[in-house]
Design an enzyme around this catalytic site. Sequence first.
Site, PDB file in Angstrom:
ATOM      1  N   GLY A 194       0.810  -1.220   0.000  1.00 50.46           N
ATOM      2  CA  GLY A 194       0.000   0.000   0.000  1.00 50.46           C
ATOM      3  C   GLY A 194       0.838   1.262   0.000  1.00 50.46           C
ATOM      4  N   ARG A 229       0.248  -5.579  -5.309  1.00 50.41           N
ATOM      5  CA  ARG A 229       0.271  -6.745  -4.420  1.00 50.41           C
ATOM      6  C   ARG A 229       0.268  -7.973  -5.314  1.00 50.41           C
ATOM      7  NH1 ARG A 229      -0.578  -5.026   0.774  1.00 50.41           N
ATOM      8  NH2 ARG A 229      -1.860  -3.169   1.009  1.00 50.41           N
ATOM      9  N   GLY A 230       0.472  -9.117  -4.715  1.00 51.39           N
ATOM     10  CA  GLY A 230       0.389 -10.363  -5.473  1.00 51.39           C
ATOM     11  C   GLY A 230       1.763 -10.939  -5.741  1.00 51.39           C
ATOM     12  N   ASP A 283       5.752  -6.067   5.623  1.00 50.22           N
ATOM     13  CA  ASP A 283       6.169  -7.424   5.988  1.00 50.22           C
ATOM     14  C   ASP A 283       6.227  -8.347   4.766  1.00 50.22           C
ATOM     15  OD1 ASP A 283       3.436  -6.994   5.840  1.00 50.22           O
ATOM     16  OD2 ASP A 283       2.921  -8.562   7.265  1.00 50.22           O
ATOM     17  N   ASP A 319       1.388   1.966   9.881  1.00 48.01           N
ATOM     18  CA  ASP A 319       0.853   1.609  11.210  1.00 48.01           C
ATOM     19  C   ASP A 319       1.917   1.661  12.314  1.00 48.01           C
ATOM     20  OD1 ASP A 319      -1.464   1.135   9.873  1.00 48.01           O
ATOM     21  OD2 ASP A 319      -1.410  -1.048  10.046  1.00 48.01           O
ATOM     22  N   ARG A 344      -4.221  -1.985  11.302  1.00 43.95           N
ATOM     23  CA  ARG A 344      -4.798  -3.323  11.116  1.00 43.95           C
ATOM     24  C   ARG A 344      -4.653  -4.177  12.361  1.00 43.95           C
ATOM     25  NH1 ARG A 344      -5.864  -5.519   6.280  1.00 43.95           N
ATOM     26  NH2 ARG A 344      -5.107  -7.549   6.965  1.00 43.95           N
ATOM     27  N   ILE A 355      -5.008   9.994   3.434  1.00 39.35           N
ATOM     28  CA  ILE A 355      -3.839  10.105   4.314  1.00 39.35           C
ATOM     29  C   ILE A 355      -2.638   9.380   3.712  1.00 39.35           C
ATOM     30  CG2 ILE A 355      -2.920   9.422   6.574  1.00 39.35           C
ATOM     31  CD1 ILE A 355      -5.693   9.966   7.750  1.00 39.35           C
ATOM     32  N   ARG A 356      -2.873   8.163   3.209  1.00 38.25           N
ATOM     33  CA  ARG A 356      -1.771   7.370   2.648  1.00 38.25           C
ATOM     34  C   ARG A 356      -1.075   8.075   1.483  1.00 38.25           C
ATOM     35  NH1 ARG A 356      -2.415   1.959   4.278  1.00 38.25           N
ATOM     36  NH2 ARG A 356      -4.500   1.700   5.109  1.00 38.25           N
TER      37      ARG A 356
HETATM   38  P1  ATP Z   1       1.642  -3.348   3.291  1.00 35.33           P
HETATM   39  O1  ATP Z   1       2.167  -2.736   4.520  1.00 35.33           O
HETATM   40  O2  ATP Z   1       1.055  -2.367   2.390  1.00 35.33           O
HETATM   41  O3  ATP Z   1       0.770  -4.538   3.573  1.00 35.33           O
HETATM   42  P2  ATP Z   1       3.390  -5.367   2.268  1.00 35.33           P
HETATM   43  O4  ATP Z   1       4.777  -5.329   1.777  1.00 35.33           O
HETATM   44  O5  ATP Z   1       3.155  -6.251   3.453  1.00 35.33           O
HETATM   45  O6  ATP Z   1       2.946  -3.873   2.523  1.00 35.33           O
HETATM   46  P3  ATP Z   1       1.983  -7.204   0.543  1.00 35.33           P
HETATM   47  O7  ATP Z   1       1.002  -6.914  -0.547  1.00 35.33           O
HETATM   48  O8  ATP Z   1       1.572  -8.114   1.639  1.00 35.33           O
HETATM   49  O9  ATP Z   1       2.421  -5.773   1.087  1.00 35.33           O
HETATM   50  O10 ATP Z   1       3.318  -7.810  -0.099  1.00 35.33           O
HETATM   51  C1  ATP Z   1       4.069  -7.100  -1.067  1.00 35.33           C
HETATM   52  C2  ATP Z   1       4.635  -8.046  -2.090  1.00 35.33           C
HETATM   53  O11 ATP Z   1       5.430  -9.070  -1.472  1.00 35.33           O
HETATM   54  C3  ATP Z   1       3.569  -8.767  -2.899  1.00 35.33           C
HETATM   55  O12 ATP Z   1       3.934  -8.707  -4.236  1.00 35.33           O
HETATM   56  C4  ATP Z   1       3.591 -10.182  -2.331  1.00 35.33           C
HETATM   57  O13 ATP Z   1       3.167 -11.140  -3.258  1.00 35.33           O
HETATM   58  C5  ATP Z   1       5.051 -10.345  -1.961  1.00 35.33           C
HETATM   59  N1  ATP Z   1       5.241 -11.365  -0.927  1.00 35.33           N
HETATM   60  C6  ATP Z   1       4.627 -11.442   0.259  1.00 35.33           C
HETATM   61  N2  ATP Z   1       5.038 -12.504   0.977  1.00 35.33           N
HETATM   62  C7  ATP Z   1       5.956 -13.146   0.202  1.00 35.33           C
HETATM   63  C8  ATP Z   1       6.771 -14.343   0.357  1.00 35.33           C
HETATM   64  N3  ATP Z   1       6.719 -15.055   1.472  1.00 35.33           N
HETATM   65  N4  ATP Z   1       7.585 -14.677  -0.666  1.00 35.33           N
HETATM   66  C9  ATP Z   1       7.638 -13.953  -1.795  1.00 35.33           C
HETATM   67  N5  ATP Z   1       6.912 -12.828  -1.993  1.00 35.33           N
HETATM   68  C10 ATP Z   1       6.080 -12.425  -1.018  1.00 35.33           C
HETATM   69 MG    MG Z   2       1.574  -6.165   4.940  1.00 37.55          MG
END
Ligand code: ATP
Ligand code: MG
Length: 422
Positions: A71, A137-138, A163, A193, A238, A346-347
Amino acid sequence: MNKVAITQLGEPRYTSPIDVIGEEEFYTPSVVQWPAHGNPPDQLFFERAGPRRKLFFDPKDTRAAIVTCGGLCPGLNNVIRSVTRQLMRGYGVKSVLGIRGGYRGLDPARGNPPLELTDDIVEYIHEDGGTLLGTSRGPVDVCEAVKFLISRGVNMLFTVGGDGTQRGGNALFEEAQKQGHALAVVGIPKTIDNDVQYVSRTFGYGTAVEAAVRVIHSAHTEARSVDNGVSVVKLMGRHAGFIAAAATVASQDVNFCLIPEVPFKLEGKGGLLAALEARLGWKNHAVLVVAEGAGQDLLGATGEKDASGNTKLQDIGVYLRDKINAHFKARNIEMVMRYFDPSYQIRACAANTEDALLCDRMGRHAVHAAMAGKTGLVISFLHGQYVHVPISEIARSSKRVNLEGELWRAVISSTGQPGEFR
Ligand code: ATP
Ligand code: MG
C-alpha cells in the site's frame, strides 16, 4: 553481548570513496527500559548503520534496482530519491533501475520494463506523495525474477515495503544464492501503522498522524455545530492502534478511541453505546476514533484474502456508525451522525518534515549497507539510532500498543474513557 549477525556476501575489499568518521563497530540494544519487576527481556544488540571503510561492491561494476510494494505510505518517493542520489553521487554508481509496479515489474512476462533512474528524474519527486515507480500486491515467480535481475546485471536490490515485501526480498536473496548470484537485498521497512518490531518509528507514520489530526479537528467541528452531533473517524491500524492513539492524544478532541489491542462491548451497562449516551447527556457532542482492526470479533471473519494473501478486514467504521444510529433511534433520542473514512487521502500525502528526515537517512543507510555487501536486512530507526536488523528478526512478530505504557495512558487521560468497555 548478544550481537545480532548480519549476512555478508563476502569479504569487503574496495576502499570506499566516502569518509568514515569514528568507529564502525557500534551496537544499539533492542530494549532500553523494562519493568522494575520481573525478568529483563532477552536483550539483542544491533549493529549501527552507516558507511563502511571497505566495500564489497566496486561502484563502477555495480548496478542497483529499487522496488516499492504494497500500500501507499507518505515518504516512498523520498526514499527512492535518497537511495538513487546516494548511489550515484555518493558512490559513483552509474546505473540505478526503478522496478515498476512492485514485484510484478521483476517478471518481464507480466510487468512493465524498469525505468533508468537519473539525477534529473528524482529531482522533485519527494515533493509528492505516492510512488514514482508504482506498486502492487500479489506474488511473483522468484526464479524468473532472479533470472531477470541477473540478465540486467543487478547486484543490489532495495525493497521498500511492509512485511510481505521483506519476506519477498528474503525469498529473492535465497533464490539468488541458489542461482550462484551475489545479490545484496536491503529493505526499508514501510508501514504506516508503525507496528514493526525493533523499529521505534517507521516512515510515514508521523505524516499519517498529522493528517489524521486534521480530520479529527473537522470531525469535532461538525459534531459541535449541531445538537447531539456524533462524529466517527476510522483510521488505519490493522493490528496495532498507534495512529489512532497518537492522533487522539495530539488532537485532544476525541472522547472514545478504539484500537485492535483492546476488545470492546457495545451493549449493556459497561458498553460503548451506554457511555456514548451518557456523554451526549452532559456535553451534547462526541468524537469517536476507531482503528480499522478494532472490534473485528464483533463482526466475524470474512475468510477473504487480498492478492498477497493478507486477511481482509470487516469494516468496523461503518458497523459502528450503523450500530450507533440504530441505538439512538431505538431510544428515541435525536442525534446527527457524521462519518469520516480518510485512509486513502492520508496514505497518499507527501511526507512531512520529520518523515522526510527519516526517509533520507533510511535510504542512504540502505545504500551504505548494500555497498558493504550486507544482505537480508532492513534499516531500522531504533531508540534514536539507525541500525541493521535481519529480516528474520522483524518477520518473527510485530509491535502492539503497550496498554500499560505512556501512549495508552495518555489516551485514557485525554479522552476520559474507561480502560475497557465490558
Ligand atoms: P503493506 O504494509 O502495504 O501490507 P506489504 O509489503 O506487506 O505492505 P503485501 O502486498 O503483503 O504488502 O506484499 C508485497 C509483495 O510481497 C507482494 O507482491 C507479495 O506477493 C510479496 N510477498 C509477500 N510474501 C511473500 C513471500 N513469502 N515470498 C515472496 N513474496 C512475497
Ligand atoms: Mg503487509
